[in-house]
Design a protein around this motif. Structure first.
Motif, PDB file in Angstrom:
ATOM      1  N   MET A   1      39.224  56.461  41.630  1.00 55.15           N
ATOM      2  CA  MET A   1      37.895  55.855  41.471  1.00 55.15           C
ATOM      3  C   MET A   1      37.977  54.683  40.497  1.00 55.15           C
ATOM      4  N   ALA A   2      37.473  53.530  40.925  1.00 55.75           N
ATOM      5  CA  ALA A   2      37.564  52.331  40.104  1.00 55.75           C
ATOM      6  C   ALA A   2      36.679  52.459  38.873  1.00 55.75           C
ATOM      7  N   ARG A   3      37.127  51.862  37.808  1.00 52.67           N
ATOM      8  CA  ARG A   3      36.322  51.798  36.599  1.00 52.67           C
ATOM      9  C   ARG A   3      35.162  50.829  36.814  1.00 52.67           C
ATOM     10  N   SER A   4      34.084  51.008  36.058  1.00 51.00           N
ATOM     11  CA  SER A   4      32.904  50.159  36.217  1.00 51.00           C
ATOM     12  C   SER A   4      32.860  49.085  35.145  1.00 51.00           C
ATOM     13  N   LEU A   5      32.630  47.854  35.566  1.00 54.18           N
ATOM     14  CA  LEU A   5      32.513  46.701  34.678  1.00 54.18           C
ATOM     15  C   LEU A   5      31.168  46.045  34.920  1.00 54.18           C
ATOM     16  N   LEU A   6      30.365  45.943  33.876  1.00 54.46           N
ATOM     17  CA  LEU A   6      29.092  45.241  33.930  1.00 54.46           C
ATOM     18  C   LEU A   6      29.262  43.882  33.281  1.00 54.46           C
ATOM     19  N   VAL A   7      28.968  42.818  34.018  1.00 50.79           N
ATOM     20  CA  VAL A   7      29.070  41.444  33.533  1.00 50.79           C
ATOM     21  C   VAL A   7      27.666  40.860  33.420  1.00 50.79           C
ATOM     22  N   LEU A   8      27.356  40.274  32.264  1.00 53.65           N
ATOM     23  CA  LEU A   8      26.077  39.612  32.043  1.00 53.65           C
ATOM     24  C   LEU A   8      26.301  38.117  31.883  1.00 53.65           C
ATOM     25  N   SER A   9      25.559  37.305  32.620  1.00 51.81           N
ATOM     26  CA  SER A   9      25.657  35.856  32.487  1.00 51.81           C
ATOM     27  C   SER A   9      24.255  35.258  32.561  1.00 51.81           C
ATOM     28  N   GLY A  10      24.201  33.933  32.415  1.00 49.34           N
ATOM     29  CA  GLY A  10      22.933  33.233  32.456  1.00 49.34           C
ATOM     30  C   GLY A  10      22.558  32.653  31.115  1.00 49.34           C
ATOM     31  N   GLY A  11      21.731  31.609  31.152  1.00 51.52           N
ATOM     32  CA  GLY A  11      21.316  30.929  29.939  1.00 51.52           C
ATOM     33  C   GLY A  11      22.179  29.735  29.586  1.00 51.52           C
ATOM     34  N   HIS A  12      23.312  29.606  30.260  1.00 48.67           N
ATOM     35  CA  HIS A  12      24.248  28.497  30.042  1.00 48.67           C
ATOM     36  C   HIS A  12      24.910  28.200  31.382  1.00 48.67           C
ATOM     37  N   PRO A  13      25.033  26.932  31.767  1.00 51.33           N
ATOM     38  CA  PRO A  13      25.622  26.626  33.075  1.00 51.33           C
ATOM     39  C   PRO A  13      27.115  26.960  33.129  1.00 51.33           C
ATOM     40  N   TYR A  14      27.573  27.344  34.309  1.00 53.54           N
ATOM     41  CA  TYR A  14      28.987  27.566  34.568  1.00 53.54           C
ATOM     42  C   TYR A  14      29.206  27.452  36.064  1.00 53.54           C
ATOM     43  N   GLU A  15      30.463  27.338  36.484  1.00 53.59           N
ATOM     44  CA  GLU A  15      30.788  27.220  37.907  1.00 53.59           C
ATOM     45  C   GLU A  15      30.929  28.625  38.486  1.00 53.59           C
ATOM     46  N   ALA A  16      29.991  28.985  39.340  1.00 52.45           N
ATOM     47  CA  ALA A  16      29.842  30.369  39.765  1.00 52.45           C
ATOM     48  C   ALA A  16      31.038  30.905  40.543  1.00 52.45           C
ATOM     49  N   GLU A  17      31.534  30.160  41.509  1.00 56.51           N
ATOM     50  CA  GLU A  17      32.620  30.682  42.345  1.00 56.51           C
ATOM     51  C   GLU A  17      33.908  30.884  41.553  1.00 56.51           C
ATOM     52  N   PRO A  18      34.358  29.898  40.750  1.00 53.29           N
ATOM     53  CA  PRO A  18      35.558  30.152  39.938  1.00 53.29           C
ATOM     54  C   PRO A  18      35.383  31.300  38.950  1.00 53.29           C
ATOM     55  N   PHE A  19      34.184  31.431  38.383  1.00 53.52           N
ATOM     56  CA  PHE A  19      33.960  32.532  37.450  1.00 53.52           C
ATOM     57  C   PHE A  19      34.006  33.868  38.175  1.00 53.52           C
ATOM     58  N   ASP A  20      33.434  33.934  39.371  1.00 53.19           N
ATOM     59  CA  ASP A  20      33.471  35.168  40.148  1.00 53.19           C
ATOM     60  C   ASP A  20      34.914  35.550  40.482  1.00 53.19           C
ATOM     61  N   ALA A  21      35.721  34.551  40.854  1.00 50.68           N
ATOM     62  CA  ALA A  21      37.136  34.827  41.130  1.00 50.68           C
ATOM     63  C   ALA A  21      37.842  35.329  39.879  1.00 50.68           C
ATOM     64  N   PHE A  22      37.487  34.761  38.747  1.00 44.64           N
ATOM     65  CA  PHE A  22      38.087  35.157  37.471  1.00 44.64           C
ATOM     66  C   PHE A  22      37.788  36.621  37.146  1.00 44.64           C
ATOM     67  N   ILE A  23      36.515  37.017  37.217  1.00 43.37           N
ATOM     68  CA  ILE A  23      36.175  38.384  36.817  1.00 43.37           C
ATOM     69  C   ILE A  23      36.709  39.414  37.804  1.00 43.37           C
ATOM     70  N   HIS A  24      36.990  38.981  39.033  1.00 43.39           N
ATOM     71  CA  HIS A  24      37.558  39.914  40.008  1.00 43.39           C
ATOM     72  C   HIS A  24      39.089  39.914  39.982  1.00 43.39           C
ATOM     73  N   ALA A  25      39.669  39.164  39.054  1.00 45.85           N
ATOM     74  CA  ALA A  25      41.128  39.126  38.926  1.00 45.85           C
ATOM     75  C   ALA A  25      41.592  39.801  37.645  1.00 45.85           C
ATOM     76  N   LEU A  26      40.723  40.595  37.023  1.00 42.68           N
ATOM     77  CA  LEU A  26      41.009  41.169  35.710  1.00 42.68           C
ATOM     78  C   LEU A  26      41.403  42.643  35.764  1.00 42.68           C
ATOM     79  N   GLY A  27      41.684  43.137  36.965  1.00 39.11           N
ATOM     80  CA  GLY A  27      42.084  44.529  37.101  1.00 39.11           C
ATOM     81  C   GLY A  27      41.250  45.234  38.148  1.00 39.11           C
TER      82      GLY A  27
END
Length: 259
Positions: A1-27
């Protein structure tokens, strides 16, 4: 069973697709990504209570517009939820602009051990100027400690990223990483308040004392570990293998696992 990771963003601009790829490459994580204002609402309802790891990549509490910034505190149910999580020993990782979030919630910055100011304010009972920023800085990140967050990482490695000249209480944290090869002085940064007023990349009328070059540390929030890493302005940093390793190990660490 995979561990659960909660990510909070917003309030500051960022590039959504690269960030999504980043958080899904962390394990192997079951990732839930919430963006403010929904993030505040869902955390207040208990979304962070049982997550194995919590990642702050947010900068809430501000409304920018017409050369000014309005600030507000978080909802009490949100602050209670995070205090409840930390009191239960469940930790978190904060990245980059999370150091600026919630200007009207002092406890958040006491937990973090630092704060980025968008306008002059008060830090540890002393008046301080607005903070400084500088994009696309080429620097050397130097690992300071044998710690679960940095274990196995090169002692030094190259990074191109945004840096901050801001308030950091080194006496209240465990130092992990410093930025070398770039001076943390007023002449190397730009005024955040000037940027808010519409004058980007300006230091006119702005004075700031030399600051700390600490860019990674651990502190404690109630009974839990809280790790801050200044990495994270954009895709080049997201793709840096050393940064990815450190962030991945930080998540393992705050989830109670060793890398």
């Amino acid at each position: 069973m995979a561990r659960s990771l909660l990510v909070l963003s917003g309030g500051h601009p960022y590039e959504a697709e690269p960030f999504d790829a980043f958080i899904h490459a962390l394990g192997e994580w079951d990732v839930t990504h919430l963006v403010h204002p929904e993030a505040e609402t869902q955390v207040a309802r208990g979304a962070a209570d049982d997550a194995d790891a919590l990642l702050f990549y947010d900068m809430p509490g501000y409304t920018f517009g017409e050369g000014e910034v309005a600030i507000r505190p978080p909802d009490e149910a949100y602050t209670d939820a995070l205090a409840r999580r930390f009191a239960a020993g469940r930790g978190a990782l904060a990245l980059h602009h999370a150091l600026a979030g919630w200007a009207l919630w002092p406890r958040w910055h006491q937990w973090l051990g630092g704060r980025f100011f968008y306008r002059p304010g008060e830090w540890e009972s002393d008046p301080v100027p607005d903070s400084g920023y500088r994009h696309d800085v080429e620097y050397t990140a130097r690992v300071l400690a044998d710690h679960p967050v940095t274990r196995g990482v090169s002692e030094s490695f190259d990074v191109t990223d945004e840096l901050y000249l801001c308030q950091i209480d080194e006496s209240a944290v465990t130092p992990l990483i410093r930025a070398e090869g770039f001076g943390f002085t007023r002449d190397n940064f730009y005024s955040a308040a000037n940027a808010v007023a519409g004058d980007m990349f300006s230091r006119e009328g702005w004075n700031h004392p030399p600051g700390s070059n600490l860019i990674g540390w651990e502190t404690r929030a109630e009974n839990a570990p809280l790790v801050y890493l200044q990495f994270g302005d954009g895709p080049e940093t997201y793709a840096n293998p050393h940064v990815r390793q450190i962030v991945a190990q930080a998540l393992d660490y705050i989830a109670g696992e060793q890398p």
